[in-house]
Structure formats: C-alpha cells, structure tokens
Design an enzyme around this catalytic site. Structure first.
Site, PDB file in Angstrom:
ATOM      1  N   SER A   1       1.432   7.533  -2.054  1.00 32.32           N
ATOM      2  CA  SER A   1       0.534   6.482  -2.027  1.00 32.32           C
ATOM      3  C   SER A   1      -0.102   5.651  -1.202  1.00 32.32           C
ATOM      4  O   SER A   1      -1.747   4.453  -1.357  1.00 32.32           O
ATOM      5  CB  SER A   1       1.171   4.739  -2.153  1.00 32.32           C
ATOM      6  OG  SER A   1       1.749   4.766  -0.530  1.00 32.32           O
TER       7      SER A   1
ATOM      8  N   HIS B   1       1.767   8.827  -8.768  1.00 32.31           N
ATOM      9  CA  HIS B   1       2.377   7.895  -7.967  1.00 32.31           C
ATOM     10  C   HIS B   1       3.264   7.204  -9.149  1.00 32.31           C
ATOM     11  O   HIS B   1       2.906   6.059  -9.682  1.00 32.31           O
ATOM     12  CB  HIS B   1       0.941   7.250  -7.108  1.00 32.31           C
ATOM     13  CG  HIS B   1       0.986   5.853  -6.296  1.00 32.31           C
ATOM     14  ND1 HIS B   1       1.225   4.936  -6.481  1.00 32.31           N
ATOM     15  CD2 HIS B   1       2.195   6.050  -5.928  1.00 32.31           C
ATOM     16  CE1 HIS B   1       1.354   3.946  -5.972  1.00 32.31           C
ATOM     17  NE2 HIS B   1       1.995   4.672  -4.679  1.00 32.31           N
TER      18      HIS B   1
ATOM     19  N   GLU C   1       0.704   6.392 -11.539  1.00 30.83           N
ATOM     20  CA  GLU C   1      -0.737   6.560 -11.554  1.00 30.83           C
ATOM     21  C   GLU C   1      -0.894   8.404 -11.256  1.00 30.83           C
ATOM     22  O   GLU C   1      -0.188   9.140 -11.163  1.00 30.83           O
ATOM     23  CB  GLU C   1      -1.139   6.042 -10.682  1.00 30.83           C
ATOM     24  CG  GLU C   1      -1.504   4.326 -10.720  1.00 30.83           C
ATOM     25  CD  GLU C   1      -1.424   3.381  -9.121  1.00 30.83           C
ATOM     26  OE1 GLU C   1      -2.433   2.202  -9.830  1.00 30.83           O
ATOM     27  OE2 GLU C   1      -0.611   3.791  -8.043  1.00 30.83           O
TER      28      GLU C   1
ATOM     29  N   ASN D   1      -2.250  -0.428  -5.655  1.00 30.78           N
ATOM     30  CA  ASN D   1      -2.739  -0.950  -4.617  1.00 30.78           C
ATOM     31  C   ASN D   1      -3.474  -1.688  -4.426  1.00 30.78           C
ATOM     32  O   ASN D   1      -3.516  -1.957  -3.477  1.00 30.78           O
ATOM     33  CB  ASN D   1      -1.821   0.045  -3.620  1.00 30.78           C
ATOM     34  CG  ASN D   1      -0.054   0.537  -3.394  1.00 30.78           C
ATOM     35  OD1 ASN D   1       0.605  -0.865  -3.689  1.00 30.78           O
ATOM     36  ND2 ASN D   1       0.013   1.703  -3.398  1.00 30.78           N
TER      37      ASN D   1
END
Ligand code: COA
Length: 669
Positions: free
Chosen positions: A130, A151, A163, A202
């Site tokens: 990540s 991800h 992702e 994120n």
C-alpha cells in the site's frame, strides 16, 4: 485468464491469509507461503474460523473443508534465510502470485527477483503493497511488464474493492488479466494508471484524516465537533478520529510516514504523532482519541449529534477534493474510479467528487484558502478546481461540476423565482426590497408553483427560502389598508389554505430561513416539514404590535412546535428571537452559519430525495394527520399507510437492495 489455475499468496499475515481465503473461495488452487510454520498454522486457523462464519451466514455455499482443501501451505525460507527449493517448485506451477509480506522494499525486491527467476513466463507477479513503488519492485525482475499492484482492503473477504496499479512498465495485458482475476474473486476494481504513493484511497483518506487532525490541532474545532460533522452532516459511517482509533493510529502514522517519504507532501499533525508516541493507538490499546474499556473491543464512541455542523464540512472535504482533482489532472485515475474507490474502500455514502459538486467547487476553493491561512502547506487549490470555478462549473447549483446534473431550469414569476436543480426545487420568495412581504400575488404564485411542482416526478424535495436580507417580514401590511373585516377573513383563510397545502403536500418541504422570519413569514416557515435557520435569523410573531393577532396559523402551529407558554410569550410580547433561541425552543431544527445555509439545505434535500417518495409521503401524512387526532385513529392511519406501501415497487427495491448490500434506487412507484 483461462490459464490461471494456481495462485500463490506470499505472506500469511492479516492481508495474506485473507487474500488466500478469497482465492480459495473462488475455486482456485492456492499455495500460501510464509517464513515460519507457526505463521501458516495461525493463518489456517483464522481462515477456518472465517469460512465457518461465511458458511453459517450462507455467504459461502461450499463446506469449510472443501474450500480449505484447496489451500496448501509452504514454508518458503530455510534456516539460513534462503528461499527453499520447495518454494521454487511451487512457483514453477504458479500462474499468478500475490505478495503480501511486510512493507520493506529490499525484502520485496528479493522475493520478486526469486519469483521472476522461478515462475513460467506467463506468470503475473502482483504486490499488495500500500505504500511502496510498484515500478521499483518490478525493477528487480526480468519481466517488469508482468508486475502489477493489486491492493486489497482489510478484511479482504468482506471488502469489495481492489485497486489495480499500473507500474511504469506493466503491460496492458497484465492489467487486464489482473482486473479479470479480481472480478473472479468477486471484487470490484479501480484502475490506478500511474504508480503514485498511496494510490487513490490512501491519498484521499490521508488528506481527510490529516485535515481532521489539523483542524483540532489549530484550535478550529474539537475532536467531537469534527466527528459529529463527519458522522451526521456528511453521513459517513464513522467519525474521522473514530476511524483512526478503529484502524489503529499506528497504522496511519506509518502509512503517512511511508507516503510522505515518497514525496506525498503532508503537513504533519502533532496530535497523531503524540498519540503514536504515547502508544495510544486506539481500540487495540484501549485508548486513542476515545477510550475503550476493553482493549481490543470496539465500542462506538458517544458523539453528540448537536455538535454536527460546528465545523464547516467544506473544510473537511477541501483537501480530499483537491487531491482527487490532482489525480484526475495527472491522469492517474478517472473521476468515476475515484468516487467508486472511496465509496467501496472507505464506505463513504458518496464519492468525494459527488460531495464536491454538492457543496460547490467555489466553497471548496474558499475552504482551501482558509486552510492555507491556517498554515496547511498542501492547500493550494489544484488548477483543475480553479479552471472549473472560472468556467462556472460549480457543481449541482450550476447544473454541472465534476458531473452533469441536467439543465438548471429557472422560472421567474412576478414575486417568485423557481429554480429546479433536479431532484430538488427551490422556491425563492423574490420581493427583496420589501423583505419578501407576503402580498396576495405572492401567495397566489406560491400556491400555483407548488401545484406545478407536485406533478413533476423529477422533483422530489422542495426548499423555500427568501431572496435579499430576509426570509420574509410577514404579510404585506400595505394590503391591509382600507380593507373590510370580511376581506381580511378571506385573506386569512387563503393564507391558511396555503399553509395546509404545504403541510399536506406530497413531497417534503424544507424551509431555509435567514434574516427576518416574522408574522406571516414565520407562519409560512412553520408549515414546512423541516426548518434550517442561519445564525442571523430573527423569528417572531409581531402582529400584537399592530393591534391584531397572527392570522395564518401562528396561534396553532407555534404552540404545537414550541409549547403553549412559549408560544403565548412570543405572541403576547411580539418579541423577535434569534435563531439559537428558536432552536432551543424547538422552533427550528438546525442552526448554521449564514454562508452555509443553502449548502446545508441542499445537502439535506439531496439526502431525503434518495428515499422512497411514496414512503416519505406516507410518513408525512401519518405524522401530520396523526398529530391532530387521537392515538387510535393515528395508529389506524399508520397501519393503513404502512400496509399500502407494500403494494409499491419501491418496497421490493428497498428489500432487494438490502439483501444485495447495495444502494436502492427508488422510483416513486
Ligand atoms: N409588509 C409590507 N412591507 C414591509 C413589511 C411588511 N410586513 N416588512 C417590511 N416591509 C418593507 C418596508 O416597508 C420597507 O419598504 P420601503 O423601503 O419601501 O420603505 C422595506 O420592506 C424594508 O424594510 P425596513 O423597515 O426599512 O427594514 P428594517 O431593516 O429597518 O426593519 C423590520 C426590518 C422587519 C424590523 C421591519 O421592516 C418591520 O418591522 N416589518 C414589519 C414586520 C411585521 O410586523 N410583520 C407582521 C405583519 S402581519
């Protein structure tokens, strides 16, 4: 894709074991590798527990043992820390590898080099990182075109999003196969076209949590005020600090650190650092921003609802929106994927760009400027936002922002302005030079406007507000000159009919009150379903000063809302009270700063407009009629309306959507 039969998951920790479980549930043969047998045993028992739960709930159809039998574990390093021959053998049979080992670049590079040397040429090597660059991990291999980011979100079995990240050299074929595989896993995907730190979710979450933290750090708001606004005004499942506690403050601390080391500028927030240094990580340590009596056990913190809106929601949204604009302008992701990512990855009820359109691009830019003044370095408005403002693409209120909302219709009457921003219609009392005094013409036009809007299926909620500096200073006193008592009686009855029309109107009516709401103005406002007032509003029934009494429902609706004695006091003295006092006595439902009145009214209207129109109508009738009768009749009415709704398509849609865990789309049929 047809070639993919065997999947190897490397790393059996929180993410790895979950990914292995997902792959096995989807029918693949799975190898799960880690450095110690004990890690693997632990992973297997967690998988078993989770499969059992899924089976009991009917989510997994196959028995636990069948799914488990597809997973083979392997210890992949020997005592000297070298990869084992057994691991190499497994890699030779692997069609797709997913790495979920600790976030250490060197470790990952070693693994990818070994994997690249030992897998067949078709094998794709995915990393669940990540925070580390895919391109750099890929550089350790002989086939960077086959290296991709995949991800997952925690827990992988339950979270619907993956992702997919394209490294600099990742081929389109690799990306497409990875997307297909994620779909076979039952996941939805978003494509991150460039390998930027933090990808989509994120980055946006980082901005969001950091803003929340900075607002508290700089004394703009308290933790509870931020969280109440996030939960109740923005409608997110958890407050920002609540979420930090839930996921672990240490986790965010590390993610922020790793992403900022990679060039993601973020103004450090002392609050998070202090918590981290004290070891107050949140739920897991029993204390974070809130306290948890049993460490490790989450208990929803009590966050008072009346604190909602104490901080401007645009301030909380500004940096996430700015970040999203950056992602779009740099061709990292599409706007649709960004919104999908935050909805599925963060459980936001709306996409970040949908919020931006709702609150207005101009107010997001203003909020960015305010953050800049507070010393937030990354608050320079993205050129994309500035360009949108320049072109008048302000969001819902201009009919187009990040998305298109159809033409805004504006209909001008002699005394009203009607603005249709589907599915919301604004009726704006438009006699600003007379403080929107309610003349016979205005009342007639208002009544007609309501009739016309009632027939429109594309309008679900009405907002009534005033133009200029008042909601309305009351019935037009000039119309009373030289009139006979009978004419006044007729005027009074007509006005009362209008208030009843609003009270029994088939769609919710929100009153957005600013400035004066006096006499007939307040009576009009009281006939609506929900009243939002701006801090500058002054409300009252001043008729007594003119020698008469309220004549459009004031003597009836005011006591119903504020109680008999307060109503008498207001009517006997003719005093005006400010919005805060009106809120205290129950006359208005919410008080907001003047510049946020429209935005709050729009946000509430949009929220209600997603609900089933017929059920809203039934609820309104049941409450309004019920309040005027005894409980037997009221309950009878409720039962009839309740049962009647079971003849609607919307009930089927609502229940189906619930079971399918999706947002319902109600049609009003
Ligand atoms: N009917 C007709 N005209 C009204 C009005 C009403 N209820 N309330 C305000 N207006 C007009 C004023 O006559 C003035 O018109 P003008 O510019 O042509 O003279 C204009 O609106 C602006 O009002 P003004 O009184 O100059 O503003 P202010 O800020 O000094 O005072 C109020 C505001 C609300 C305190 C004052 O206008 C007022 O007391 N209005 C009457 C309120 C009332 O009694 N309502 C109940 C009627 S049943």
């Amino acid at each position: 894709m047809e070639k993919i039969k065997t999947i190897t998951v490397v790393g059996a920790g929180t993410m790895g074991h979950g990914i292995a479980e997902v792959a096995a549930l989807s029918g693949f043969k799975v190898y799960l590798a880690d450095i110690k047998q004990e890690f693997l045993d632990n992973a297997l028992s967690k998988i078993k527990w989770s499969l059992q739960k899924l089976y009991e709930k009917g989510v997994a159809r196959e028995p636990v043992e069948t799914v488990l039998s597809r997973i083979t574990t392997v210890v992949n390093v020997d005592d000297e820390g070298r990869y084992t021959e057994e691991f190499a053998k497994i890699l030779r049979q692997t069609d797709f590898m997913i790495e979920a080992i600790p976030e250490k670049l060197e470790l990952k590079k070693q693994l990818f080099k070994f994997a690249s040397d030992n897998t067949p040429s078709h094998t794709i090597l995915a990393t669940n990182t990540s925070s580390l660059p895919i391109t750099e991990i890929a550089s350790a291999t002989d086939k960077p075109d086959k290296v991709v980011g995949m991800h997952f979100f925690n827990p992988p079995v339950l979270m619907p999003l993956v992702e997919i990240i394209k490294g600099e050299k990742t081929s389109d074929e690799t990306v497409n196969t990875t997307i297909e595989l994620a779909k076979r896993f039952g996941k939805q995907t978003v494509l991150v076209k460039k390998d930027v730190p933090g990808f989509i979710v994120n980055r946006i979450l980082g901005r969001f949590l950091n803003t929340a933290c900075l607002l508290v750090d700089k004394g703009v708001a308290s933790i509870e005020e931020v969280d109440a606004t996030v939960r109740y005004t923005l409608g997110m499942p958890m407050g920002a600090f609540e979420l930090a506690d839930y996921s672990g403050i240490d986790v965010f601390y590390y993610v922020f650190k790793a992403t900022s080391e990679r060039g993601f500028t973020i103004t450090p927030c002392k609050l998070i650092e202090e918590k981290f240094k004290k070891g107050e990580y949140g739920v897991k340590s029993g204390k974070g921003f809130y306290t948890y009596p049993e460490p490790g056990k989450y208990r929803k913190p009590e966050i008072p609802k009346e604190l909602a809106g104490k901080v401007d929601p645009s301030l909380l949204l500004a940096l996430p929106v700015n970040e999203a604009a950056w992602l779009i302008r740099n061709d990292v992701a599409t706007k649709e994927d960004i919104d999908k990512a935050v909805k599925l990855g963060l459980n936001w009820p709306k996409g970040v760009l949908e919020y931006a359109d709702e609150y207005g691009i101009d107010s997001i830019i203003n909020a960015l400027n305010r953050l800049k003044e507070l010393g937030v370095r990354e608050a320079d408005a993205d050129p994309l936002l500035l360009e949108m403002k320049e072109k008048g693409l302000l969001g819902r209120k201009s009919g187009k922002g990040f998305y298109e909302y159809g033409e805004i219709e504006e209909i001008e009457k002699e005394t009203l302005l009607i603005r249709i921003e589907k599915p919301v219609a604004w009726i704006i009392l438009n006699r600003p030079d007379k403080l929107n005094a309610l003349s016979p013409t205005l009342l007639k036009e208002l009544s007609h406007a309501l009739d016309e809007l009632e027939d429109r299926n594309d309008v679900r909620v009405i907002i009534i507000k005033g133009s200029g500096r008042a909601f309305s200073a009351g019935a037009d006193v000039t119309a009373f000159a030289g009139v006979t008592p009978i004419q006044v009686l007729i005027f009074s009855r007509k006005f009362q009919e209008l208030t009843l029309k609003i009270q029994y109107y088939s769609k919710p009516v929100i009153m957005a009150i600013h400035g004066y709401a006096l006499g007939g103005g307040l009576e009009l406002a009281m006939s609506g379903d929900i009243r939002i007032a701006s801090e500058d509003a002054m409300l009252g029934q001043p008729e007594i000063n003119l020698g008469f009494i309220p004549g459009a429902g004031g003597t009836q609706r005011l006591p119903r809302l504020a109680g008999i004695s307060r109503a008498k006091e207001l009517i006997y003295t003719g005093d005006m009270i400010p919005a805060k006092e009106a809120y205290r006595i129950g006359l208005v439902d919410k008080v907001v700063p003047p510049e946020r009145l429209d935005q709050e009214a729009r946000a509430l209207a949009l929220k209600i407009s997603e609900k089933p129109p017929l059920a809203l109508m039934a609820a309104k009738y049941a409450i309004n009629l019920g309040m005027e009768t005894n409980i037997w009749t009221g309950l009878n009415l409720e039962a009839s309306l309740f049962s009647l709704l079971f003849s609607t398509e919307d009930v089927i849609e609502g229940v189906t959507a619930f079971f399918e865990k999706r947002k319902p789309r109600f049609k009003g049929k």
